[in-house]
Design a protein around this motif. Structure first.
Motif, short mmCIF file in Angstrom:
data_model
loop_
_atom_site.label_atom_id
_atom_site.label_comp_id
_atom_site.label_asym_id
_atom_site.label_seq_id
_atom_site.Cartn_x
_atom_site.Cartn_y
_atom_site.Cartn_z
N ALA A 131 0.83 -1.21 0.00
CA ALA A 131 0.00 0.00 0.00
C ALA A 131 0.86 1.26 0.00
N ALA A 132 2.02 1.19 0.67
CA ALA A 132 2.85 2.39 0.85
C ALA A 132 3.55 2.82 -0.44
N ALA A 133 3.96 1.84 -1.25
CA ALA A 133 4.78 2.15 -2.43
C ALA A 133 4.11 3.17 -3.37
N PRO A 134 2.89 2.92 -3.83
CA PRO A 134 2.30 3.89 -4.77
C PRO A 134 1.96 5.24 -4.14
N LEU A 135 2.01 5.31 -2.81
CA LEU A 135 1.65 6.57 -2.14
C LEU A 135 2.86 7.44 -1.86
N ASN A 136 4.05 7.00 -2.34
CA ASN A 136 5.26 7.77 -2.10
C ASN A 136 5.65 7.83 -0.62
N ILE A 137 5.35 6.77 0.11
CA ILE A 137 5.78 6.69 1.51
C ILE A 137 7.09 5.90 1.53
N ASP A 138 8.08 6.41 2.25
CA ASP A 138 9.31 5.64 2.42
C ASP A 138 9.13 4.73 3.62
N LEU A 139 9.01 3.45 3.35
CA LEU A 139 8.76 2.50 4.44
C LEU A 139 10.05 1.79 4.82
N HIS A 140 10.34 1.80 6.11
CA HIS A 140 11.53 1.10 6.61
C HIS A 140 11.08 0.12 7.67
N VAL A 141 11.61 -1.10 7.63
CA VAL A 141 11.31 -2.05 8.69
C VAL A 141 12.60 -2.23 9.49
N ALA A 142 12.52 -1.92 10.79
CA ALA A 142 13.72 -2.02 11.64
C ALA A 142 13.53 -3.15 12.63
N GLY A 172 0.19 9.09 3.51
CA GLY A 172 1.14 9.62 2.53
C GLY A 172 1.53 11.06 2.81
N PRO A 173 2.54 11.54 2.07
CA PRO A 173 2.95 12.94 2.21
C PRO A 173 1.87 13.87 1.65
N SER A 174 1.96 15.14 2.00
CA SER A 174 1.02 16.14 1.51
C SER A 174 1.07 16.21 -0.02
N LYS A 175 -0.08 16.32 -0.66
CA LYS A 175 -0.08 16.34 -2.12
C LYS A 175 -1.25 17.16 -2.67
N THR A 176 -1.14 17.53 -3.94
CA THR A 176 -2.22 18.27 -4.59
C THR A 176 -2.27 17.89 -6.06
N ALA A 177 -3.42 18.05 -6.66
CA ALA A 177 -3.54 17.86 -8.11
C ALA A 177 -4.37 19.00 -8.67
N ASP A 178 -4.20 20.18 -8.07
CA ASP A 178 -5.07 21.30 -8.43
C ASP A 178 -4.65 22.06 -9.68
N ILE A 179 -3.42 21.81 -10.16
CA ILE A 179 -3.02 22.45 -11.41
C ILE A 179 -3.08 21.41 -12.52
N GLU A 180 -4.04 21.56 -13.37
CA GLU A 180 -4.25 20.65 -14.51
C GLU A 180 -4.25 19.18 -14.10
N ALA A 181 -4.79 18.88 -12.92
CA ALA A 181 -4.89 17.51 -12.41
C ALA A 181 -3.55 16.77 -12.41
N THR A 182 -2.44 17.54 -12.25
CA THR A 182 -1.11 16.93 -12.18
C THR A 182 -0.73 16.74 -10.71
N LEU A 183 -0.32 15.52 -10.35
CA LEU A 183 0.02 15.23 -8.95
C LEU A 183 1.36 15.86 -8.56
N VAL A 184 1.34 16.64 -7.47
CA VAL A 184 2.58 17.24 -6.95
C VAL A 184 2.64 16.95 -5.44
N HIS A 185 3.79 16.52 -4.95
CA HIS A 185 3.94 16.28 -3.51
C HIS A 185 4.47 17.52 -2.80
N GLY A 186 4.06 17.67 -1.53
CA GLY A 186 4.51 18.82 -0.75
C GLY A 186 3.68 20.05 -1.02
N ALA A 187 2.36 19.95 -0.83
CA ALA A 187 1.51 21.12 -1.03
C ALA A 187 1.66 22.07 0.15
#
Lengths: 252, 478
Positions: A62-73, A222-237
């Motif tokens: 689930a984490a991979a497509p959401l741009n989450i960096d998953l670490h198992v320690a 997941g990290p903060s994101k937006t798709a408000d400019i031409e429905a393009t996904l951008v991280h770090g809104a």
């Protein structure tokens, strides 16, 4: 506003519903867990190590497509080393020097961040010497300057890679919000399958239900994101542009 | 009050449909989200039928709205929060202004909220000398441009990256760029200052939980978390129907909301907020105000024909599949609520006659119903609105739109009721149609008041000989 206005408002709603007077609807709210909730609670309490490993696997997917960096320690030292590396590799976004904000939390105490990091660590507690509002403002200024915020999630939902955070003393909401990088640590036995399990637990588990949702329960996927400019996904809104999730496996 | 231009639907729709840039943007949106949502429903473990269960939960809540609202208010007050019930938009706005005065608010940061658009809150705040900054990226763009949102979830979908690039260069003083990440960073920087300096955060409420006494906010950007965490006052505006009884029901509703709104399995940030910061808590606002707004909703509640509309959770899934919205865009609808949901809600809130063209503009194709996460039968209600406009309805104060149309249909039903009269009329019409411009294959133009039919299409003429007659001749020749 007067209490009378409120009475008129509610009387108007009742009239629209065809009801004459205030009523009680006892069956609307659950007084005891439903059969469904009971099954979920049972499932959670009997979860084996093998099942937890399966949940970790689901979480990874689930984490991979959401741009989450998953670490198992596998132990707390490895987890601390991971955070040390993140802090060394990344650059601050809002300030010239690196500072880290963190929750007061037993798991985070065990990480011993002040020793593990080169950067100063600020724990999210208001200064008791200042007045409430002033102390809060100062604390938020500190957190806003930090480039990493470290929290410990109450739970993590494997199916959607969702972190569950509640508000408590020493555990400021802004630590998972203002820094550019959010690092959340969670113990493997705090993994749940999904929202249904979480809600059953918060409603009925004897250890959880007193606190319930707390004043502010936050679900983070997941990290903060937006798709408000031409429905393009951008991280770090507005919120963190990176989310690192550290799952701490049990020492078995 | 917000500006209502529903009367200009026809002109606005024609303008939207003639704009190739808008058409492209809408097609892009619908391809991405419309299709993605359908796929998400199929992948639900419970299957698409979960939507029917979700609707039952919503209906049950709407049927017990009085009990639910009382419970919510009681719980929030027990934690030191304030709850105000506003029957009219004006009352809600005045309450907000009074709270602003009490706390000396000069700058307010806002999360996206349709209900504050509905009551025209920004205009009133600005008239009172309070700067209200929209912080959802799309809303921010629209506000900087001095426009209004054209989509419930993607408010700036009508603007191209080039337009946004020029707008930001002009208003934020950055170098021109048409790169979405660069533009997003510029807004992130500009708005962070606002978040940290604001005295008040304003948000809507997606779906409150009566059982636990929490409102919820949902965003992907994190802007609503900022607005509800950093300023010393948090003010929430909630349409009175946005509440569900049990926490257990939130599970399916939030899963469906994320799928309907953005084809996601889960929204980026969901917050349950039950009041102001508690003693000992590190942060959160010192004051929490919830405004529950009626503003015409109780009238919808009282009508069994339209009560179903209050189940709506404003996800915009219907906009993302609607063939009409996809051609004309959100501004055509002349009110914050656009698309199929707007075509039903807007007339009910602003007046059915005033928004009479909205329900006729939709095609009744049913795509909205299939996309709706709570299975609302929008086409049925569009038809009900059309019926009210055809016959008039004193309860809703609807005046019949056209006497001529009514007379025409009375005549038609007389003709259709008698085969002899019908045959005669058809023969007369077949003769009369020779006077119309066109050729034998097609009629190009009908005279008024029927001209609308042939504005964008030709009409096949009536056959010289009716089917009935030909059948008889064929029968004889066999």
């Amino acid at each position: 506003m007067t209490a009378a206005d409120e009475k008129i408002f509610l009387a108007n709603v009742r009239r629209a519903l065809g009801i004459d007077s205030p009523r009680r609807a006892p069956r609307l709210f659950a007084e005891s867990p439903s059969a469904y909730s009971k099954r979920l609670l049972e499932k959670i309490s009997r979860r084996t190590g093998e099942e937890t490993r399966k949940l970790i696997h689901r979480l990874k997917e689930a984490a991979a497509p959401l741009n989450i960096d998953l670490h198992v320690a596998s132990d707390i030292q490895t987890a601390a080393a991971l955070i040390t590396r993140i802090a060394a590799d990344k650059s601050p976004e809002w300030a010239d020097r690196k500072t880290v904000a963190a929750w007061r939390h037993p798991l985070i105490e065990r990480l011993d961040l002040p020793a593990a990091l080169d950067a100063p660590v600020f724990f999210s507690e208001p200064d008791p010497g200042l007045s409430g509002e002033e102390a809060r403002r100062r604390m938020i200024e500190q957190i806003a300057k930090s480039f990493i915020g470290v929290t410990a999630a109450d739970f993590c939902l494997a199916d959607t890679a969702t972190l569950v955070l509640r508000s408590r003393p020493g555990q400021a909401r802004s630590v998972s919000l203002l820094p550019s990088i959010h690092v959340a640590i969670v113990e493997a036995d705090r993994l749940l399958a999904d929202l249904a399990e979480l809600y059953a637990l918060l409603s009925w588990d004897p250890e959880q239900k007193t606190e319930g949702l707390s004043t502010c329960l936050t679900l983070i996927t997941g990290p903060s994101k937006t798709a408000d400019i031409e429905a393009t996904l951008v991280h770090g809104a507005h919120g963190p542009r990176e989310l690192h999730l550290v799952v701490l496996e049990q020492n078995s | 009050m917000t500006r209502i231009t529903t009367e200009k639907y026809r002109q606005q729709a024609a303008k939207g449909a003639a704009d190739p840039v808008l058409r492209g943007a809408l097609a892009n949106l619908q391809n991405r989200f419309g299709r993605g949502t359908a796929e998400c429903y199929r992948r639900l473990p419970e299957g698409p039928d979960l939507r029917k269960r979700a609707k039952r939960a919503r209906q049950e809540s709407i049927d017990h709205l009085d009990v639910l609202l009382e419970r919510l208010a009681e719980k929030i007050r027990s934690r030191g929060g304030h709850v105000y019930f506003a029957r009219k938009g004006k009352e809600a706005v005045e309450y907000c202004l009074a709270v602003c005065r009490r706390h000396g608010v000069r700058l307010a940061v806002k999360g996206k909220s349709m209900v504050t658009e509905e009551i025209g809150l920004n205009r009133s705040l600005s008239a009172a000398g309070i700067e209200a900054v929209e912080t959802d990226l799309g809303e921010y763009i629209v506000q900087l441009a001095g426009e209004s949102p054209s989509h419930i979830i993607a408010p700036a979908i009508h603007k191209t990256r080039k337009e946004i690039g020029r707008l930001f260069a002009d208003r934020l003083g950055i170098a021109y760029s048409e790169d979405p990440p660069t533009l997003t960073r510029a807004a992130r920087r500009a708005l962070r200052e606002k978040f940290l300096a604001a005295d008040m955060g304003i948000s809507g409420c997606n779906l409150a939980c009566a059982e636990t006494g929490h409102i919820t906010t949902v965003s992907n950007e994190g802007n609503i978390r900022m607005a509800s965490t950093l300023p010393k006052v948090h003010m929430v505006f909630m349409g009175m129907e946005r509440i569900v009884a049990r926490l257990e029901d939130h599970d399916m509703l939030f899963r469906l909301l994320a799928r309907g709104a953005a084809a996601q399995n889960m929204a980026g940030y969901v917050s349950y907020i039950g009041g102001p910061r508690q003693p000992g808590d590190s942060d959160g606002p010192e004051a929490f105000h919830l405004v529950v707004l009626d503003n015409g909703r109780s009238k919808i509640l009282a009508d069994p024909e339209f009560r179903e509309m209050l189940c709506c959770i404003r996800c915009a899934a219907c906009l993302n599949v609607c063939p009409v919205y996809g051609r004309i865009g959100g501004h055509a609808y002349g009110y914050p609520y656009s698309g199929p949901v707007g075509a039903v809600v807007t007339p009910l809130l602003v007046g059915i006659n005033r928004a009479k063209d909205l329900c006729s503009g939709e095609t009744l194709c049913g795509a909205c119903r299939h996309a709706c996460p709570v299975d609302i039968d929008i086409p049925r209600m569009l038809l009900a609105l059309r019926a009210k406009l055809a016959d008039g309805d004193p309860r809703w104060g609807v005046k019949r739109t056209s006497l001529l149309e009514k007379a025409a249909f009375v005549l038609w039903s007389k003709l259709a009721g008698s085969s002899r009269l019908y045959a005669l009329a058809m023969e007369a019409a077949a003769l009369a149609q020779r006077l119309l411009p066109g050729n034998r294959q097609m009629i190009r133009r009908l005279p008024p008041p029927l001209a609308g039919w042939t504005q964008y299409r030709d009409l096949r003429p009536l056959a010289g000989k009716s089917f009935h007659k030909r059948w008889k001749t064929n029968d004889r020749s066999r």
